[in-house]
Structure formats: structure tokens, C-alpha cells
Design a protein around this motif. Structure first.
Motif, PDB file in Angstrom:
ATOM      1  N   LEU A 236       7.834  -5.912  -7.998  1.00 46.61           N
ATOM      2  CA  LEU A 236       7.897  -7.510  -7.590  1.00 46.61           C
ATOM      3  C   LEU A 236       6.748  -7.525  -7.685  1.00 46.61           C
ATOM      4  O   LEU A 236       6.467  -8.695  -7.382  1.00 46.61           O
ATOM      5  N   GLY A 237       5.442  -7.105  -8.532  1.00 43.72           N
ATOM      6  CA  GLY A 237       4.676  -7.901  -9.024  1.00 43.72           C
ATOM      7  C   GLY A 237       3.332  -7.997  -8.270  1.00 43.72           C
ATOM      8  O   GLY A 237       2.664  -9.080  -8.636  1.00 43.72           O
ATOM      9  N   TYR A 238       3.414  -7.517  -7.125  1.00 42.86           N
ATOM     10  CA  TYR A 238       1.852  -6.770  -6.435  1.00 42.86           C
ATOM     11  C   TYR A 238       1.393  -5.764  -5.965  1.00 42.86           C
ATOM     12  O   TYR A 238       0.788  -5.495  -5.265  1.00 42.86           O
ATOM     13  N   ALA A 239       0.672  -5.358  -7.338  1.00 42.39           N
ATOM     14  CA  ALA A 239       0.251  -4.622  -7.816  1.00 42.39           C
ATOM     15  C   ALA A 239      -1.302  -4.601  -7.292  1.00 42.39           C
ATOM     16  O   ALA A 239      -1.780  -3.595  -7.069  1.00 42.39           O
ATOM     17  N   GLU A 240      -1.810  -5.474  -7.945  1.00 40.40           N
ATOM     18  CA  GLU A 240      -3.104  -6.127  -6.864  1.00 40.40           C
ATOM     19  C   GLU A 240      -3.460  -6.571  -6.002  1.00 40.40           C
ATOM     20  O   GLU A 240      -4.590  -7.082  -5.307  1.00 40.40           O
ATOM     21  N   ASP A 241      -2.433  -6.390  -5.112  1.00 36.31           N
ATOM     22  CA  ASP A 241      -2.923  -6.442  -3.509  1.00 36.31           C
ATOM     23  C   ASP A 241      -3.932  -6.175  -2.691  1.00 36.31           C
ATOM     24  O   ASP A 241      -2.851  -4.991  -3.353  1.00 36.31           O
ATOM     25  N   ALA A 242      -4.259  -6.708  -2.189  1.00 34.68           N
ATOM     26  CA  ALA A 242      -6.071  -5.623  -2.007  1.00 34.68           C
ATOM     27  C   ALA A 242      -5.199  -5.033  -0.426  1.00 34.68           C
ATOM     28  O   ALA A 242      -5.186  -3.637  -0.889  1.00 34.68           O
ATOM     29  N   ALA A 243      -4.646  -5.719   0.070  1.00 32.88           N
ATOM     30  CA  ALA A 243      -3.796  -5.017   1.395  1.00 32.88           C
ATOM     31  C   ALA A 243      -2.986  -4.003   0.996  1.00 32.88           C
ATOM     32  O   ALA A 243      -2.989  -2.750   1.733  1.00 32.88           O
ATOM     33  N   LEU A 244      -2.134  -4.515   0.096  1.00 28.58           N
ATOM     34  CA  LEU A 244      -1.014  -3.280  -0.561  1.00 28.58           C
ATOM     35  C   LEU A 244      -2.020  -2.060  -0.934  1.00 28.58           C
ATOM     36  O   LEU A 244      -1.772  -1.152  -0.699  1.00 28.58           O
ATOM     37  N   ARG A 245      -3.089  -2.033  -1.876  1.00 26.86           N
ATOM     38  CA  ARG A 245      -3.776  -1.018  -2.406  1.00 26.86           C
ATOM     39  C   ARG A 245      -3.974  -0.647  -1.483  1.00 26.86           C
ATOM     40  O   ARG A 245      -4.440   0.481  -1.436  1.00 26.86           O
ATOM     41  N   GLU A 246      -4.965  -1.180  -0.486  1.00 28.96           N
ATOM     42  CA  GLU A 246      -5.519  -0.671   0.483  1.00 28.96           C
ATOM     43  C   GLU A 246      -4.970   0.971   1.394  1.00 28.96           C
ATOM     44  O   GLU A 246      -5.322   1.333   1.603  1.00 28.96           O
TER      45      GLU A 246
END
Length: 387
Positions: A340-350
Motif C-alpha cells: 500500500l506504500g506505507y512502509a515508512e509510516d511511523a505509527a505502523l512501524r512502531e
């Protein structure tokens, strides 16, 4: 009576005499009559047979008197016919029953003289006596026919069971009890068939017990032949139980290292006890009747123990499987985030990092890891919906 009437009456009476004679001989030769006549009777059968024998004495006396009157009439007819005398013999009271010949129930204390009766009355009384005797014979014969064939069946089954027992070189108190019961019922039925109807239910029970006992003896005979092979197979199965229990312990040790506070089932530990039971069977292998149940029960116990050990192994191993399943779900959710292109999303990464740390840390807290993955999934769903 006319001469024609006399001749007709003589022919009819002669035919009647021959028929009655044949019926009486048939009754005497009836198998039931013969059995009653030769048996040592007791109880209700003895009482009724005594009455029947008394009637038989009267019956034969009446027949003899009937025959004598008819003989006299035939002699008169052969000479110069005396129609009055012939009429008196054939249709009048021509048979004298002396007081000592009159049945008790027909006597009177006020009558000292005998009784004169007609041939028709003689026939009627013979018929009544015959019917009473025949009824007693038929009732006894019916009772014997109902019970004796079943007793014969029981005897055949008993002999078969006793043959099996002799081959096993053993004793069987239960078979002795059943055998004594069969003998007792046969003695009762033979001596008092009319008083033995209630024994049918008891005989049914003994036959059922005998069938079960013979089946047990047949099993014992088979076990004697098959024992070595079955004992060897049992030993192999017990070894499988021990292997399965060891596997369960090994997996438990692994789970205790890799999973935090796991809810583990009780570890099965039956192999040693089962091996002891098998050894005890070997020491009793000459007591084949005893071994029937013990061997069968041990075979069932071994199967249950093996199933229990394997179930415990699967249950414990399922905790590792649950951890691996959660790892796979986490990786699938992460791949979706990348797609989806959200690999760098901070919340998801956390969120991903928290879940990954929980799942790749030993021991793994499956409850917290499940909560973390659920939070990660909800976050992805919100982002995906907004996108």
C-alpha cells in the motif's frame, strides 16, 4: 325293538366298541401317558396323575362292562332272538355298577345297592373319564414340550463349554453354578411338569449365562493360541506409548523455553505401569479364563495411553504452532503495508516493531503478541480505508 332295529343297534354298538377300544389303546401308548406312567412324579403333577389313574381304572372297568353286555346281546341274537331281552340289553339299564365300583363322587351313604345304567350312560361316563385323563396327559406333554427341548439345548451348550474348559485345563465356578441350575430345573420339570411353568424364565436366564460363559471360554481358547503374538504386539505398542510420552516431555521442555506461562496439559506417564501389567500377564498365562479380561483390558489401556500421549503432544506442540501462526500473520500484514506504500509510516512501524519483538523474544508471551497483532491489523485497516 324289531329284529331290524336290534341288528342295527348291534352293528352300531360293535363299531362303537371297536372305536373306543382303539382310542383307549392310543391313550395308553401316547408318549406323554407313558412318561407319566413311568416317572417319579411330585407336586401338582402327582396329584393330577393320581386322579387320572383312578379315572383310568373306572374307564377300563366301564369298557369291560360295556363289552360284556354287548357280547351277551350278540350271543342272544345268534340263537333264537329274544327281542325283549335284546331290547333291555341294548337300550335299557343293562350295566350294573356295584357299590364298590361306583366312583366316590357318585356314591351315597343311604344307598346300599348298586346302580344299573344304560350303555349310552356307560359311554358318556367313559367319555368324561377319557377327556379328564387326556387333558392331564396333554397338559403334561405341553409342559414337557415347552421346557425339555430347551433343556436339551442347554445340555448341548453345557457339554460344549465343558469340553472347552477341559482343553484349557482349568476350573470355572460360574459354569459349575449354571450346570447345577440346569440339572435342578431338569429334575423339577421331569418330576412335576405341571408345576414347572415358572421355571421357564429361570431357564432363559441360565441359557443366557451359559451362552456368555461359553463365549468367554471360546475367547480363552483363542487367547491361548494367540497369546505370544498378542503379547509381542502389546510390548511393541507399549514401546510406542513410551516413545510418545517422551516426545510429549521433550516438546514440553521446548515450550517452557519458548512460550511464557504456557497452559500445559498433565503429562502422561503410563508406559512403565503398562509394562508391569504385561509382565504380570506372563506370570498368569496358565490361567486362561482369568487372562481373557485382563489381556483385553490391557490392550484397551495401551490404546488409550497411546492416544492420550499423542493428544498431549499435539496440544503442547500447538503452542509453538500458535506462535508460528502469529509470526506468519505479522509478516503478511507487513507485506500489505509495503504494497500500500506505507512502509515508512511511523505509527505502523512502531506497532510492527512491538509485535515483532514479542513474537521473536523467548519466552514468547502469546497473549500480548496476539493483542499487538490485532492492534497492527486495525491500524492497517484504518489506513487502507482512508486511502
Amino acid at each position: 325293538m324289531s329284529i331290524e332295529g336290534v341288528d342295527f343297534a348291534l352293528r352300531r354298538r360293535a363299531e362303537e366298541r371297536d372305536r373306543i377300544s382303539s382310542d383307549l389303546l392310543d391313550l395308553d401308548s401316547h408318549p406323554g401317558y407313558q412318561l407319566l406312567d413311568g416317572a417319579r412324579l411330585t407336586g401338582e403333577t402327582r396329584r393330577r396323575w393320581d386322579e387320572a389313574q383312578a379315572r383310568a381304572v373306572t374307564l377300563w372297568w366301564l369298557f369291560d362292562a360295556y363289552r360284556k353286555v354287548l357280547d351277551r346281546a350278540q350271543q342272544l341274537r345268534a340263537g333264537k332272538p329274544d327281542l325283549a331281552a335284546l331290547t333291555g340289553l341294548l337300550s335299557g339299564p343293562s350295566v350294573e355298577l356295584k357299590p364298590e365300583n361306583v366312583p366316590v363322587e357318585k356314591r351315597s351313604l343311604l344307598r346300599a345297592a348298586g346302580e344299573w345304567i344304560t350303555l349310552d350312560t356307560v359311554v358318556a361316563r367313559m367319555d368324561a373319564a377319557y377327556r379328564d385323563i387326556a387333558a392331564t396327559v396333554a397338559a403334561a406333554d405341553d409342559a414337557w414340550s415347552a421346557l425339555l427341548p430347551r433343556l436339551d439345548e442347554a445340555d448341548r451348550a453345557r457339554r460344549s463349554a465343558q469340553d472347552l474348559l477341559r482343553d484349557l485345563d482349568g476350573t470355572d465356578p460360574d459354569l459349575d453354578r449354571i450346570s447345577a441350575g440346569i440339572d435342578r430345573i431338569r429334575a423339577a420339570v421331569t418330576a412335576d411338569p405341571l408345576g414347572s411353568a415358572a421355571l421357564g424364565d429361570e431357564l432363559d436366564g441360565l441359557l443366557a449365562d451359559l451362552t456368555a460363559r461359553r463365549g468367554l471360554l471360546e475367547q480363552a481358547a483363542r487367547i491361548r493360541v494367540e497369546y505370544n503374538d498378542r503379547a509381542r504386539r502389546l510390548g511393541d505398542r507399549i514401546a510406542q506409548v513410551a516413545e510418545a510420552e517422551n516426545e510429549a516431555r521433550s516438546i514440553r521442555d521446548t515450550v517452557l523455553v519458548k512460550i511464557a506461562s504456557p497452559a500445559l496439559p498433565t503429562l502422561p506417564d503410563q508406559a512403565a505401569a503398562l509394562q508391569d501389567r504385561l509382565g504380570a500377564l506372563d506370570s498368569a498365562r496358565d490361567r486362561w479364563l482369568e487372562l481373557v479380561n485382563r489381556l483385553t483390558e490391557l490392550e484397551s489401556a495401551v490404546d488409550e495411553a497411546l492416544a492420550l500421549a499423542r493428544t498431549a503432544t499435539e496440544s503442547i506442540a500447538g503452542l509453538i504452532g500458535r506462535r508460528n501462526e502469529l509470526r506468519g500473520r505479522l509478516e503478511a500484514y507487513h507485506a500489505k503495508v509495503v504494497r500500500l506504500g506505507y512502509a515508512e509510516d511511523a505509527a505502523l512501524r512502531e506497532l510492527h516493531g512491538e509485535a515483532r519483538t514479542l513474537l521473536w523474544t523467548a519466552p514468547c508471551d502469546l497473549r500480548q503478541a496476539t493483542v499487538a497483532i490485532a492492534a497492527y491489523q486495525r491500524a492497517i485497516s484504518r489506513i487502507g480505508g482512508a486511502g
